[in-house]
Design a protein around this motif. Sequence first.
Motif, short mmCIF file in Angstrom:
data_model
loop_
_atom_site.label_atom_id
_atom_site.label_comp_id
_atom_site.label_asym_id
_atom_site.label_seq_id
_atom_site.Cartn_x
_atom_site.Cartn_y
_atom_site.Cartn_z
N TYR A 191 42.27 -5.73 -56.04
CA TYR A 191 42.41 -6.39 -54.74
C TYR A 191 41.12 -6.34 -53.94
N SER A 192 40.37 -5.25 -54.15
CA SER A 192 39.12 -5.06 -53.38
C SER A 192 37.96 -5.91 -53.90
N SER A 193 38.15 -6.54 -55.05
CA SER A 193 37.06 -7.33 -55.63
C SER A 193 36.78 -8.57 -54.78
N ARG A 194 35.51 -8.86 -54.55
CA ARG A 194 35.10 -10.03 -53.79
C ARG A 194 34.51 -11.12 -54.68
N VAL A 195 34.59 -10.92 -56.00
CA VAL A 195 33.98 -11.89 -56.91
C VAL A 195 34.59 -13.27 -56.74
N GLU A 196 35.92 -13.33 -56.66
CA GLU A 196 36.56 -14.64 -56.50
C GLU A 196 36.18 -15.27 -55.17
N HIS A 197 36.12 -14.46 -54.14
CA HIS A 197 35.71 -14.95 -52.82
C HIS A 197 34.30 -15.53 -52.88
N ILE A 198 33.39 -14.84 -53.57
CA ILE A 198 32.02 -15.32 -53.69
C ILE A 198 31.97 -16.59 -54.55
N ALA A 199 32.79 -16.61 -55.62
CA ALA A 199 32.80 -17.75 -56.53
C ALA A 199 33.24 -19.04 -55.84
N THR A 200 34.07 -18.91 -54.84
CA THR A 200 34.55 -20.11 -54.12
C THR A 200 33.68 -20.46 -52.92
N GLY A 201 32.50 -19.83 -52.85
CA GLY A 201 31.57 -20.14 -51.77
C GLY A 201 31.83 -19.39 -50.49
N GLY A 202 32.55 -18.30 -50.58
CA GLY A 202 32.93 -17.57 -49.38
C GLY A 202 31.77 -16.91 -48.64
N VAL A 203 30.63 -16.73 -49.32
CA VAL A 203 29.49 -16.10 -48.64
C VAL A 203 28.37 -17.10 -48.40
N ARG A 249 27.76 -19.07 -46.09
CA ARG A 249 27.25 -19.11 -44.72
C ARG A 249 26.65 -17.78 -44.28
N TYR A 250 26.57 -16.83 -45.17
CA TYR A 250 26.09 -15.50 -44.79
C TYR A 250 24.93 -15.05 -45.69
N PRO A 251 23.80 -15.72 -45.59
CA PRO A 251 22.67 -15.35 -46.46
C PRO A 251 22.13 -13.95 -46.17
N ASP A 252 22.42 -13.40 -44.99
CA ASP A 252 21.90 -12.08 -44.65
C ASP A 252 22.51 -10.97 -45.50
N ILE A 253 23.67 -11.23 -46.12
CA ILE A 253 24.29 -10.20 -46.95
C ILE A 253 24.12 -10.52 -48.43
N VAL A 254 23.07 -11.28 -48.74
CA VAL A 254 22.88 -11.75 -50.12
C VAL A 254 22.72 -10.59 -51.10
N LYS A 255 22.00 -9.54 -50.71
CA LYS A 255 21.80 -8.41 -51.62
C LYS A 255 23.12 -7.70 -51.89
N LEU A 256 23.92 -7.51 -50.87
CA LEU A 256 25.23 -6.88 -51.04
C LEU A 256 26.11 -7.72 -51.97
N SER A 257 26.11 -9.02 -51.76
CA SER A 257 26.93 -9.91 -52.60
C SER A 257 26.48 -9.88 -54.05
N GLU A 265 17.84 -19.15 -50.48
CA GLU A 265 17.58 -19.64 -51.85
C GLU A 265 18.34 -18.80 -52.88
N VAL A 266 18.31 -17.47 -52.70
CA VAL A 266 19.04 -16.60 -53.62
C VAL A 266 20.54 -16.86 -53.49
N ASN A 267 21.00 -17.05 -52.27
CA ASN A 267 22.43 -17.19 -51.99
C ASN A 267 23.05 -18.38 -52.72
N ARG A 268 22.28 -19.43 -52.92
CA ARG A 268 22.85 -20.63 -53.54
C ARG A 268 23.15 -20.43 -55.03
N TYR A 269 22.60 -19.37 -55.62
CA TYR A 269 22.91 -19.07 -57.02
C TYR A 269 24.16 -18.20 -57.17
N LEU A 270 24.62 -17.60 -56.07
CA LEU A 270 25.67 -16.59 -56.18
C LEU A 270 27.04 -17.17 -56.56
#
Length: 268
Positions: free
Chosen positions: A228-240, A242-250, A203-208
């Motif tokens: 280059y190390s930023s993952r914001v764009e990756h997260i913004a395009t739905g890159g995480v 499928r990985y709800p287990d890392i929701v806090k890290l994201s 549920e939290v992951n779908r807001y990310l």
Amino acid sequence: MTTQERIVEPAMADSPYLSLRQAVRPAIFAHFLLAEDRERARQLAAECEDLLFLTRELLKAAGRAGILGAGSLGAGSLGAGQGSGQPDEDGGDRQAQLLGAYAEAGLLWAKVVGSTMALARALLDRGDWDEVRRLASFLADAGEDSTAAELKIQLGKTVWGTYREQLQGVSNTMPPADIGTAIDALRAVLLEVPDDVPDRNREVNRYLAPLAASVLAIMRDQGTDIPYSSRVEHIATGGVARYPDIVKLSLDEIAAEFEGTCHRPDHE
């Protein structure tokens, strides 16, 4: 150790309502609530007193079962018929009493669990989420896993209900103030909802993704060099997604980019 001893001792040890240490933990907590402050004691007195009364009756019933069990062993009632293999009349009566005492203890344990749930719901209504988690832990430790899980689910629903309004406006184009509010709300959900509540992370992951997209849009509007190390764009395009287990890290990564690059109104 006799055969009868080997049968009776495990039965008493494995029975949750005959475990003194487990049975009295909700009562200890009830005493704590009653002693903490007078205002709380007035509001929760009925639930606490019910729980204390039922725990007292449970311990009496468990004690009777223990005494009867010890008496049966002492009298050797199961072997009393001059080698006949049948219990004598007194032994049969004591065995019936023992079974009755166990049944009474079992029913009282069910009432203790129900009273604990009633106290937990009263605490939920007051917003005392830490205490509810503690009661859920007591129930789980006593072997009442399904009841503990139900209580955690109720807690999860309450927490989500508290922060739902703050998350309704999550989108790809949020202003900084709304981004900050959403981040704080999601962090609160991850903190307050037990991590074993089903679908919490999902549920939290779908807001990310929309949250990260809003942060990314502000970074681009400000002309910020995205490392280059930023993952914001990756997260913004739905890159995480499928990985709800890392929701806090994201969420922490989104918050770090937001705090470091965007200017929240309350930080200016």
